[in-house]
Design a protein around this motif. Structure first.
Motif, PDB file in Angstrom:
ATOM      1  N   ASN A   6      33.083  43.551  38.245  1.00 29.36           N
ATOM      2  CA  ASN A   6      33.187  43.411  39.682  1.00 29.36           C
ATOM      3  C   ASN A   6      34.539  43.974  40.128  1.00 29.36           C
ATOM      4  O   ASN A   6      35.576  43.663  39.547  1.00 29.36           O
ATOM      5  CB  ASN A   6      33.066  41.931  40.057  1.00 29.36           C
ATOM      6  N   VAL A   9      37.117  41.324  41.041  1.00 38.12           N
ATOM      7  CA  VAL A   9      37.749  40.685  39.880  1.00 38.12           C
ATOM      8  C   VAL A   9      38.819  41.608  39.296  1.00 38.12           C
ATOM      9  O   VAL A   9      39.914  41.164  38.948  1.00 38.12           O
ATOM     10  CB  VAL A   9      36.683  40.325  38.820  1.00 38.12           C
ATOM     11  N   ALA A  12      41.797  41.443  41.491  1.00 36.71           N
ATOM     12  CA  ALA A  12      42.494  40.167  41.316  1.00 36.71           C
ATOM     13  C   ALA A  12      43.397  40.209  40.088  1.00 36.71           C
ATOM     14  O   ALA A  12      44.531  39.715  40.121  1.00 36.71           O
ATOM     15  CB  ALA A  12      41.496  39.025  41.204  1.00 36.71           C
ATOM     16  N   VAL A  13      42.932  40.810  39.020  1.00 35.54           N
ATOM     17  CA  VAL A  13      43.748  40.936  37.805  1.00 35.54           C
ATOM     18  C   VAL A  13      44.943  41.848  38.070  1.00 35.54           C
ATOM     19  O   VAL A  13      46.081  41.541  37.674  1.00 35.54           O
ATOM     20  CB  VAL A  13      42.890  41.453  36.633  1.00 35.54           C
TER      21      VAL A  13
END
Length: 71
Positions: A6, A9, A12-13
């Motif tokens: 995704n 995701v 976000a990392v």
């Protein structure tokens, strides 16, 4: 075996590692890149159920703060 990732995701990392470098000085370009990545992350997560839940909670907090501040 198919691996799906995704984009939210992944961003976000990336945000976690970019913001986690607190001891290092950042250039203006580096700061603007981080801001852009965070904005894209916000746009990607906004239409999801999780994003809508965050929006509802923040709306309730802002509403209660404004109600407490008015006479």
């Amino acid at each position: 075996m198919i691996l799906t990732l995704n984009v939210a995701v992944l961003l976000a990392v990336i945000i976690y590692f970019r913001i986690g470098r607190k001891g290092q000085f950042q250039s203006k370009a580096n700061q603007w890149t981080t801001v852009f990545i965070v904005l894209v992350f916000g746009v990607l997560i906004a239409p999801t159920g999780f994003g809508q839940g965050i929006l509802a909670v923040l709306g309730n907090v802002v509403q209660s703060i404004s109600a407490a501040g008015s006479p």
